[in-house]
Design a protein around this motif. Structure first.
Motif, mmCIF file in Angstrom:
data_model
loop_
_atom_site.group_PDB
_atom_site.id
_atom_site.type_symbol
_atom_site.label_atom_id
_atom_site.label_comp_id
_atom_site.label_asym_id
_atom_site.label_seq_id
_atom_site.Cartn_x
_atom_site.Cartn_y
_atom_site.Cartn_z
ATOM 1 N N SER A 1 29.127 -23.615 1.526
ATOM 2 C CA SER A 1 27.818 -23.218 1.033
ATOM 3 C C SER A 1 27.756 -23.321 -0.491
ATOM 4 C CB SER A 1 27.503 -21.784 1.460
ATOM 5 O OG SER A 1 28.377 -20.872 0.810
ATOM 6 N N ILE A 2 26.548 -23.393 -1.034
ATOM 7 C CA ILE A 2 26.359 -23.364 -2.476
ATOM 8 C C ILE A 2 25.310 -22.318 -2.812
ATOM 9 C CG2 ILE A 2 26.994 -25.787 -2.778
ATOM 10 C CD1 ILE A 2 24.016 -26.427 -3.036
ATOM 11 N N SER A 3 25.373 -21.785 -4.015
ATOM 12 C CA SER A 3 24.421 -20.766 -4.444
ATOM 13 C C SER A 3 23.121 -21.419 -4.887
ATOM 14 C CB SER A 3 25.009 -19.956 -5.595
ATOM 15 O OG SER A 3 25.134 -20.767 -6.758
ATOM 16 N N THR A 4 22.067 -20.611 -5.024
ATOM 17 C CA THR A 4 20.795 -21.146 -5.490
ATOM 18 C C THR A 4 20.910 -21.642 -6.934
ATOM 19 O OG1 THR A 4 20.101 -18.896 -6.112
ATOM 20 C CG2 THR A 4 19.406 -19.715 -3.961
ATOM 21 N N THR A 5 21.771 -21.009 -7.723
ATOM 22 C CA THR A 5 21.979 -21.452 -9.104
ATOM 23 C C THR A 5 22.635 -22.825 -9.128
ATOM 24 O OG1 THR A 5 22.204 -19.190 -9.929
ATOM 25 C CG2 THR A 5 23.127 -20.938 -11.283
ATOM 26 N N THR A 6 23.635 -23.037 -8.280
ATOM 27 C CA THR A 6 24.293 -24.337 -8.193
ATOM 28 C C THR A 6 23.311 -25.396 -7.717
ATOM 29 O OG1 THR A 6 26.447 -23.312 -7.743
ATOM 30 C CG2 THR A 6 26.176 -25.618 -7.095
ATOM 31 N N LEU A 7 22.503 -25.056 -6.736
ATOM 32 C CA LEU A 7 21.474 -25.968 -6.227
ATOM 33 C C LEU A 7 20.543 -26.391 -7.355
ATOM 34 C CD1 LEU A 7 19.727 -27.213 -3.882
ATOM 35 C CD2 LEU A 7 18.595 -24.995 -3.752
ATOM 36 N N TYR A 8 20.072 -25.426 -8.104
ATOM 37 C CA TYR A 8 19.155 -25.672 -9.220
ATOM 38 C C TYR A 8 19.795 -26.584 -10.261
ATOM 39 C CZ TYR A 8 16.443 -24.527 -13.443
ATOM 40 O OH TYR A 8 15.700 -24.591 -14.598
ATOM 41 N N ASP A 9 21.024 -26.281 -10.648
ATOM 42 C CA ASP A 9 21.719 -27.054 -11.682
ATOM 43 C C ASP A 9 21.947 -28.504 -11.258
ATOM 44 O OD1 ASP A 9 21.798 -24.853 -13.308
ATOM 45 O OD2 ASP A 9 23.867 -24.321 -12.834
ATOM 46 N N LYS A 10 22.398 -28.706 -10.028
ATOM 47 C CA LYS A 10 22.687 -30.060 -9.552
ATOM 48 C C LYS A 10 21.420 -30.903 -9.453
ATOM 49 C CE LYS A 10 26.940 -29.051 -6.967
ATOM 50 N NZ LYS A 10 27.801 -29.819 -7.896
ATOM 51 N N LEU A 11 20.355 -30.334 -8.917
ATOM 52 C CA LEU A 11 19.108 -31.080 -8.775
ATOM 53 C C LEU A 11 18.508 -31.426 -10.131
ATOM 54 C CD1 LEU A 11 17.336 -29.303 -5.770
ATOM 55 C CD2 LEU A 11 18.395 -31.562 -5.808
ATOM 56 N N ASN A 12 18.529 -30.498 -11.052
ATOM 57 C CA ASN A 12 17.922 -30.750 -12.347
ATOM 58 C C ASN A 12 18.747 -31.702 -13.199
ATOM 59 O OD1 ASN A 12 15.300 -29.149 -12.997
ATOM 60 N ND2 ASN A 12 16.526 -27.792 -11.740
ATOM 61 N N THR A 13 20.070 -31.683 -13.054
ATOM 62 C CA THR A 13 20.892 -32.660 -13.764
ATOM 63 C C THR A 13 20.565 -34.069 -13.279
ATOM 64 O OG1 THR A 13 22.733 -31.114 -14.126
ATOM 65 C CG2 THR A 13 23.238 -33.463 -14.196
ATOM 66 N N ALA A 14 20.476 -34.253 -11.972
ATOM 67 C CA ALA A 14 20.157 -35.570 -11.413
ATOM 68 C C ALA A 14 18.764 -36.020 -11.839
ATOM 69 C CB ALA A 14 20.264 -35.532 -9.887
ATOM 70 N N ARG A 15 17.824 -35.108 -11.812
ATOM 71 C CA ARG A 15 16.443 -35.428 -12.203
ATOM 72 C C ARG A 15 16.367 -35.806 -13.684
ATOM 73 N NH1 ARG A 15 11.776 -32.943 -14.165
ATOM 74 N NH2 ARG A 15 9.826 -33.420 -13.045
ATOM 75 N N ASP A 16 17.046 -35.031 -14.535
ATOM 76 C CA ASP A 16 17.047 -35.329 -15.968
ATOM 77 C C ASP A 16 17.712 -36.673 -16.254
ATOM 78 O OD1 ASP A 16 15.762 -32.975 -16.557
ATOM 79 O OD2 ASP A 16 17.574 -31.882 -17.116
ATOM 80 N N PHE A 17 18.758 -36.986 -15.497
ATOM 81 C CA PHE A 17 19.424 -38.274 -15.679
ATOM 82 C C PHE A 17 18.453 -39.419 -15.403
ATOM 83 C CE2 PHE A 17 21.531 -41.993 -13.940
ATOM 84 C CZ PHE A 17 22.437 -42.293 -14.942
ATOM 85 N N ILE A 18 17.725 -39.337 -14.306
ATOM 86 C CA ILE A 18 16.773 -40.389 -13.944
ATOM 87 C C ILE A 18 15.698 -40.526 -15.017
ATOM 88 C CG2 ILE A 18 15.045 -41.101 -12.243
ATOM 89 C CD1 ILE A 18 16.760 -39.635 -10.121
ATOM 90 N N LYS A 19 15.233 -39.393 -15.517
ATOM 91 C CA LYS A 19 14.207 -39.406 -16.564
ATOM 92 C C LYS A 19 14.717 -40.110 -17.824
ATOM 93 C CE LYS A 19 11.585 -36.330 -19.590
ATOM 94 N NZ LYS A 19 11.337 -34.923 -19.999
ATOM 95 N N ILE A 20 15.934 -39.764 -18.249
ATOM 96 C CA ILE A 20 16.513 -40.344 -19.463
ATOM 97 C C ILE A 20 16.869 -41.813 -19.256
ATOM 98 C CG2 ILE A 20 18.491 -40.241 -21.033
ATOM 99 C CD1 ILE A 20 18.514 -37.171 -20.484
ATOM 100 N N ALA A 21 17.415 -42.136 -18.095
ATOM 101 C CA ALA A 21 17.846 -43.511 -17.818
ATOM 102 C C ALA A 21 16.701 -44.500 -17.942
ATOM 103 C CB ALA A 21 18.462 -43.589 -16.424
ATOM 104 N N TYR A 22 15.484 -44.063 -17.585
ATOM 105 C CA TYR A 22 14.332 -44.962 -17.623
ATOM 106 C C TYR A 22 13.312 -44.579 -18.700
ATOM 107 C CZ TYR A 22 15.704 -47.724 -13.617
ATOM 108 O OH TYR A 22 16.371 -48.595 -12.785
ATOM 109 N N ASN A 23 13.716 -43.708 -19.636
ATOM 110 C CA ASN A 23 12.836 -43.309 -20.738
ATOM 111 C C ASN A 23 11.468 -42.849 -20.225
ATOM 112 O OD1 ASN A 23 14.653 -43.937 -22.892
ATOM 113 N ND2 ASN A 23 14.193 -46.117 -22.588
ATOM 114 N N LEU A 24 11.474 -42.030 -19.180
ATOM 115 C CA LEU A 24 10.234 -41.573 -18.579
ATOM 116 C C LEU A 24 9.682 -40.353 -19.312
ATOM 117 C CD1 LEU A 24 11.288 -41.810 -14.816
ATOM 118 C CD2 LEU A 24 9.986 -43.489 -16.133
ATOM 119 N N SER A 25 8.370 -40.235 -19.329
ATOM 120 C CA SER A 25 7.732 -39.050 -19.900
ATOM 121 C C SER A 25 7.774 -37.920 -18.881
ATOM 122 C CB SER A 25 6.278 -39.358 -20.263
ATOM 123 O OG SER A 25 5.517 -39.598 -19.073
ATOM 124 N N ASP A 26 7.407 -36.721 -19.316
ATOM 125 C CA ASP A 26 7.369 -35.579 -18.391
ATOM 126 C C ASP A 26 6.403 -35.842 -17.243
ATOM 127 O OD1 ASP A 26 9.198 -34.189 -19.903
ATOM 128 O OD2 ASP A 26 7.688 -33.051 -21.017
#
Length: 248
Positions: free
Chosen positions: A149-174
């Motif tokens: 199992s994973i905690s809600t904090t771990t879930l939040y951190d992993k999802l947002n890291t992946a999302r931020d990576f995609i945003k930065i990789a393609y120079n996307l706006s908010d």
């Protein structure tokens, strides 16, 4: 193990050497944990779509660190550019080494899912598609109990890291990234999903009707301030007003 797997050249770069991110595919980020112990994260290996599935720990217990093997023929130029942008973005912020380490481990976790359980993404559409399955996978782990199992904090951190990576990789706006991947909301440690039943809906609807009756009666009869009675109240005045107003 495939015969095509080999060691590769490695370049160790500290979290302060922003200008030295030239060949991300060879990069091992070096820093210090909060307790002062040094760490190394081989983040460059995610640039290879075919690689040894390991956690970055030593294969030889006599040495402190040996990176996983890769198939050098599967080096992705797209991923090299993604990683170059991402490393420069997070390292120039002057974050604590421990924070950088967490981001990089989360990113490796995401790409391990993509390449060993997903479709080895090489485009924005691929990344977005893999992210959706990754999100489902993490949600399932958050509902488990026990070692997996994973905690809600771990879930939040992993999802947002992946999302931020995609945003930065393609120079996307908010706005751009929001249209592709909605931001995951951190619900807190004690949050639990609640399933609504038909009975719940009926009770909610009846409550709305009750409150509407209360307001209507008070306004029609110029009663101020407007009295509000709970839906399950046995107040006789409330019952009389409901009788006069009738049913909807």
């Amino acid at each position: 193990m495939s015969n095509s797997f080999n060691d590769r050249q490695l370049i160790e770069i500290s979290t302060k050497q922003i200008e030295d991110i030239v060949d991300p595919q060879y990069t091992v980020i070096v820093g210090s944990r909060a307790d002062g112990v040094s760490f190394k994260v081989d983040i460059g290996r995610v640039c290879y779509t075919n690689r040894e599935n390991d956690s970055g720990h030593s294969r030889d217990k006599t040495k402190s660190y040996i990176t996983g093997l890769v198939d050098e023929s599967t080096l992705s130029i797209e991923r090299v550019e993604w990683l170059r942008r991402y490393l420069r973005e997070i390292l120039q912020k002057g974050l604590r080494d421990e924070t950088v380490r967490g981001y990089l481990h989360n990113l490796r976790y995401f790409f391990d899912f993509c390449d060993f359980e997903g479709s080895k993404p090489l485009t924005l559409d691929d990344l977005a598609s893999n992210y959706k399955y990754y999100q489902i996978n993490l949600y399932q782990k958050a509902r488990l109990s026990g070692a997996k199992s994973i905690s809600t904090t771990t879930l939040y951190d992993k999802l947002n890291t992946a999302r931020d990576f995609i945003k930065i990789a393609y120079n996307l706006s908010d706005i751009d990234i929001l249209s592709i991947i909605p931001k995951h909301r951190h619900m807190g440690h004690n949050s639990k999903e609640r399933d609504s039943s038909l009975e719940d809906f009926k009770n909610f609807l009846q409550t709305c009707i009750t409150y509407f009756n209360e307001f209507s009666y008070a306004i029609l009869n110029k009663i101020y301030p407007i009295p509000i009675t709970l839906a399950k109240s046995s107040d006789p005045c409330c019952q009389i007003r409901r009788t006069k107003l009738g049913r909807f």
